[in-house]
Motif scaffolding. Structure first.
Motif, mmCIF file in Angstrom:
data_model
loop_
_atom_site.group_PDB
_atom_site.id
_atom_site.type_symbol
_atom_site.label_atom_id
_atom_site.label_comp_id
_atom_site.label_asym_id
_atom_site.label_seq_id
_atom_site.Cartn_x
_atom_site.Cartn_y
_atom_site.Cartn_z
ATOM 1 N N LEU A 73 0.768 -1.404 -0.181
ATOM 2 C CA LEU A 73 -0.062 -0.021 -0.027
ATOM 3 C C LEU A 73 0.867 1.244 -0.105
ATOM 4 N N VAL A 74 1.902 1.195 0.447
ATOM 5 C CA VAL A 74 2.924 2.331 0.385
ATOM 6 C C VAL A 74 3.675 2.497 -0.990
ATOM 7 N N GLN A 75 3.703 1.493 -1.731
ATOM 8 C CA GLN A 75 4.274 1.602 -3.171
ATOM 9 C C GLN A 75 3.698 2.459 -3.990
ATOM 10 N N PRO A 76 4.185 2.935 -4.989
ATOM 11 C CA PRO A 76 3.626 4.069 -6.062
ATOM 12 C C PRO A 76 2.573 3.158 -6.874
ATOM 13 N N ALA A 77 1.276 3.831 -6.852
ATOM 14 C CA ALA A 77 0.233 3.064 -7.575
ATOM 15 C C ALA A 77 0.610 2.831 -8.879
ATOM 16 N N LEU A 78 1.219 3.850 -9.531
ATOM 17 C CA LEU A 78 1.564 3.407 -10.839
ATOM 18 C C LEU A 78 2.390 2.142 -11.280
ATOM 19 N N ALA A 79 3.533 1.833 -10.069
ATOM 20 C CA ALA A 79 4.125 0.790 -10.474
ATOM 21 C C ALA A 79 3.393 -0.451 -10.109
ATOM 22 N N VAL A 80 2.586 -0.241 -9.028
ATOM 23 C CA VAL A 80 1.700 -1.674 -8.657
ATOM 24 C C VAL A 80 1.048 -1.777 -9.902
ATOM 25 N N PHE A 81 0.498 -1.201 -10.682
ATOM 26 C CA PHE A 81 -0.279 -1.388 -11.534
ATOM 27 C C PHE A 81 0.563 -1.805 -13.011
ATOM 28 N N ALA A 82 1.634 -1.189 -12.876
ATOM 29 C CA ALA A 82 2.378 -1.421 -14.320
ATOM 30 C C ALA A 82 3.172 -2.638 -14.442
ATOM 31 N N LEU A 83 3.574 -3.021 -13.435
ATOM 32 C CA LEU A 83 4.183 -4.274 -13.234
ATOM 33 C C LEU A 83 3.358 -5.682 -13.578
ATOM 34 N N PRO A 84 2.138 -5.766 -13.102
ATOM 35 C CA PRO A 84 1.354 -6.795 -13.573
ATOM 36 C C PRO A 84 0.925 -6.399 -15.059
ATOM 37 N N ALA A 85 0.626 -5.139 -15.515
ATOM 38 C CA ALA A 85 0.272 -4.887 -16.910
ATOM 39 C C ALA A 85 1.661 -5.533 -18.096
ATOM 40 N N ALA A 86 2.497 -5.172 -17.445
ATOM 41 C CA ALA A 86 3.617 -5.740 -18.251
ATOM 42 C C ALA A 86 3.690 -7.042 -18.396
ATOM 43 N N PHE A 87 3.632 -7.907 -17.009
ATOM 44 C CA PHE A 87 3.736 -9.105 -17.161
ATOM 45 C C PHE A 87 2.486 -9.877 -18.155
ATOM 46 N N PHE A 88 1.343 -9.616 -17.676
ATOM 47 C CA PHE A 88 0.199 -10.006 -18.582
ATOM 48 C C PHE A 88 0.211 -9.728 -20.098
ATOM 49 N N ALA A 89 0.776 -8.455 -20.419
ATOM 50 C CA ALA A 89 1.250 -8.273 -21.686
ATOM 51 C C ALA A 89 2.118 -9.305 -22.208
ATOM 52 N N LEU A 90 3.183 -9.574 -21.705
ATOM 53 C CA LEU A 90 3.951 -10.437 -22.132
ATOM 54 C C LEU A 90 3.608 -12.033 -22.074
ATOM 55 N N ILE A 91 2.950 -12.263 -21.296
ATOM 56 C CA ILE A 91 2.385 -13.538 -21.284
ATOM 57 C C ILE A 91 1.423 -13.674 -22.492
ATOM 58 N N SER A 92 0.632 -12.444 -22.672
ATOM 59 C CA SER A 92 -0.456 -12.587 -23.745
ATOM 60 C C SER A 92 0.479 -12.733 -25.126
ATOM 61 N N ALA A 93 1.235 -11.893 -25.543
ATOM 62 C CA ALA A 93 2.307 -11.881 -26.610
ATOM 63 C C ALA A 93 2.984 -13.351 -26.704
ATOM 64 N N MET A 94 3.354 -13.962 -25.644
ATOM 65 C CA MET A 94 4.006 -15.237 -25.965
ATOM 66 C C MET A 94 3.029 -16.423 -26.163
ATOM 67 N N LYS A 95 1.830 -16.285 -26.125
ATOM 68 C CA LYS A 95 0.763 -17.152 -26.453
ATOM 69 C C LYS A 95 0.217 -17.002 -27.994
#
Length: 96
Positions: A73-95
């Motif tokens: 909760l003390v981490q920047p919200a931008l980073a908290v949402f951007a990291l999973p966005a990049a992860f799921f985008a990468l997973i989606s691109a690999m499929k």
């Protein structure tokens, strides 16, 4: 639409919203700053944040809240949402 693509889209939209919220002080002539996830959540719905804390500490596992969720909760919200966005985008691109 695949589930990973949908998750990436949701997290991208959340990251964009958090980024715009971080830039909003610039409209008042102040310097933009990174807001913590907990700060934004508390501004939007303090009751749900308090409810999550109570449920986690009473019924799940107290260390899950402190230090687990409090660190998140003390981490920047931008980073908290951007990291999973990049992860799921990468997973989606690999499929493809």
């Amino acid at each position: 639409m695949r589930l990973s693509r949908l998750a990436a889209l949701i997290f991208i939209l959340l990251a964009l919203a958090a980024g715009l919220y971080d830039l909003s002080p610039a409209l008042d002539g102040e310097a933009p700053r990174l807001h913590g996830l907990g700060e934004i959540w508390f501004a939007l719905s303090p009751g749900s944040l308090n409810l999550l804390q109570a449920v986690t500490q009473r019924y799940l596992w107290p260390p899950l809240w402190d230090p687990g969720m409090t660190w998140l909760l003390v981490q920047p919200a931008l980073a908290v949402f951007a990291l999973p966005a990049a992860f799921f985008a990468l997973i989606s691109a690999m499929k493809r």
